[in-house]
Design a protein around this motif. Sequence first.
Motif: not given
Length: 269
Positions: A142, A145-146, A149-150, A153, A176-177, A245-246, A249
């Motif tokens: 996981i 950050t991506h 998507i994010s 954190c 974000h995460t 949302e991460v 993944l």
Amino acid sequence: MTVKQLTNHPKAPKPGRVALVGAGPGDPELLTIKALKIIQHSDFILYDRLVSKEILALFPTKTPTMYVGKEKSHHSIPQDKLNDLLVTKAKQGLNICRLKGGDSFIFGRGGEEMLKLKSAGIDVEIVPGITAASGCTSYAGIPLTHRGISQGCTMVTAHGEKELNLNWEQLAKVGHTLVFYMGLSKAQLINTQLQQHGMSPSTPVALIENGCCPNQRVIRGLLHELPLLAERESVQSPALIIVGEVVNLADQLAWLANAKHNEIQKLSA
Ligand code: SAH
């Protein structure tokens, strides 16, 4: 007084130094080389509950050690006594390794211990460790950050010294995460507060139990299921809660081959 007498006079020992060493989240191979060197060469090791047994096995058998961990709200030794012990032992000339799970400066009271030691004139060295948020999510596939998507954190503790004083509004809206440390007993509160402040009940969540250890479990679901997941799967401490949302993944990125290491369960699947 002759020179001979002077030389024989028992001198106060030169104070030792204290190294506040992060042991990382469990896997001994995630220790830094510096952490390992200090473990191997210190005169005294004081270690916390979250230092894994594989890391304890690396302690030299000749080195005196002391367990100073805390279980939930029960400290094996109160923090002020522990601070005093560090000062006393360092003043006796011992070089001390103060070993903590993860990183000393992230929910590890490293700053408090360092302030106390500095005010007593003791030299302190900090050896950063991999914090649970980073280690556990990496081992679960996981990314915190991506791109797309994010973009960030936030690491928060769900355990307040007196009462929990979190800005739920900001947490729910930040987009974000979120990583909750010490959040297991607060799964219901996290669920209701985030939803009440506008987060979607279908936001993906993961509980990571014993991350980076041979018995790691990753349990995934949706925000509104969080308390149910924790209860149904009897998730035990130490566990992290990841919200965002991460988490999805991991469908593609979970990489630990050993199923025992990475037992992914999705309640909503
Ligand atoms: N200083 C530590 C955190 C100490 S607070 C660090 O930087 O990681 C203790 C909390 O950290 C636990 O309640 C849990 O939420 C989290 N934690 C630590 N190690 C963990 C692990 N191996 N797996 C899951 N959570 C962990």
